[in-house]
Enzyme design. Structure first.
Site, short mmCIF file in Angstrom:
data_model
loop_
_atom_site.label_atom_id
_atom_site.label_comp_id
_atom_site.label_asym_id
_atom_site.label_seq_id
_atom_site.Cartn_x
_atom_site.Cartn_y
_atom_site.Cartn_z
N TYR A 1 0.83 -1.21 0.00
CA TYR A 1 0.00 0.00 0.00
C TYR A 1 0.87 1.25 0.00
O TYR A 1 0.65 2.18 -0.79
CB TYR A 1 -0.91 -0.01 1.22
CG TYR A 1 -1.79 1.21 1.33
CD1 TYR A 1 -2.94 1.33 0.56
CD2 TYR A 1 -1.48 2.24 2.22
CE1 TYR A 1 -3.76 2.45 0.67
CE2 TYR A 1 -2.29 3.36 2.33
CZ TYR A 1 -3.43 3.46 1.55
OH TYR A 1 -4.23 4.57 1.66
N LYS B 1 0.98 4.17 -3.02
CA LYS B 1 0.62 5.57 -2.86
C LYS B 1 1.78 6.50 -3.21
O LYS B 1 1.57 7.62 -3.69
CB LYS B 1 0.12 5.82 -1.43
CG LYS B 1 -1.21 5.12 -1.15
CD LYS B 1 -2.30 5.50 -2.16
CE LYS B 1 -3.64 4.90 -1.84
NZ LYS B 1 -4.71 5.29 -2.79
#
Length: 292
Positions: A193, A197
């Site tokens: 994750y 991002k």
């Protein structure tokens, strides 16, 4: 798109200053208005997506909602529909897997002819976070996170840009990134994750560079939003871990978690003409987490 012969797409002959999207005659109260335009939202049935859909409808835009479920859940969707009806705005929903390039193209082909106003904005809320120790984390799960968060953002941005270019209309895109793109999260193992991002931050800058001043293309501004920790159903499980809420709240300067409504104004600002000189930027709304 204009092609270059020397390979330098940022050479002066391929760049031009576009007219500003801003209007100095607008009153301050109009700077957040989104009248006479259509805004696309991915991940629109989630807590953040549905909250932003309501805010965008209230600001005068028609909204196209895209998400994975065949039909939106009543829990969030009823409020969105009620808002659209109250403000006499056009609202539509289409099922879409943002990682499926053909499905993205087909879905855009379906809804574009039905719109009252040109597409002038995009908000990408579709995303996924999976956690687990990296030494045991499956490659398939890592790819899935990257596919949804990065490839999915790119594919929908590409389709939106093509719609704007075809209609020769300017626009603004807001990619939902995360403060996790700046550093590792404490208390959870989310390498995939966090990496995804950070990639969204770089995708923002790269597309902003392409679409900000290219000769022959309309101006498309591209920015990202990096929220801090939000108290939603998506974070409820993590917050149940002993000490986790104290950890997360203690790591920011406001000493609390955010609410989804606190991201309405930042997104409306970036979508609207009041942010006409802003592109390639990340707006970090994290309670000061990354500044401490």
């Amino acid at each position: 798109m204009p092609q270059t012969s020397d390979g330098n797409v940022h050479a002066p002959q391929y760049r031009e200053a576009k007219p500003s999207q801003g209007d100095p005659s607008l009153s301050v109260s109009q700077l957040f208005r989104l009248d006479n335009r259509t805004i696309i939202i991915t991940g629109a049935t989630g807590f953040l997506g549905s909250t932003l859909a309501i805010a965008i409808l209230e600001s005068g835009a028609d909204v196209v909602c895209l998400d994975l479920p065949p039909t939106p859940t009543a829990e969030n969707w009823n409020d969105v529909k009620t808002t659209a009806s109250r403000h006499e705005q056009q609202l539509s929903y289409y099922q879409l897997d943002v990682t499926d390039e053909d499905a993205v193209a087909d879905t855009f082909a379906k809804f574009l002819p039905t719109l009252r106003y040109p597409v002038r904005g995009l908000v990408t809320c579709a995303g996924l976070s999976l956690n687990g120790p990296s030494s045991e984390f499956p490659a398939s799960a890592f790819r899935k996170v990257l596919d949804i968060n990065v490839t999915g953002t790119f594919l929908v941005a590409k389709a939106t840009a093509r719609a704007m270019i075809s209609a020769n209309t300017t626009g603004s895109m807001v990619f939902v990134a995360s403060m996790s793109g700046y550093g590792a999260n404490k208390g959870v193992d989310t390498a995939g994750y966090n990496s995804s991002k950070a990639a969204v931050h770089q995708l923002t800058r790269s597309l902003a560079a392409e679409w900000g001043s290219r000769v022959g293309l309309p101006l498309i501004r591209v920015n990202s939003l990096s929220p801090g920790y939000i108290r939603t159903a998506a974070t409820a499980e993590a917050l149940q871990k002993p000490g986790m809420e104290d950890q997360w709240t203690g790591d920011n300067m406001l000493y609390r978690l955010s609410r989804v409504d606190e991201f309405r104004a930042p997104v409306l600002f970036m979508l609207g003409d009041g942010s006409s000189f802003m592109t390639g930027a990340d707006l970090r709304v994290d309670g000061g987490h990354c500044s401490w």
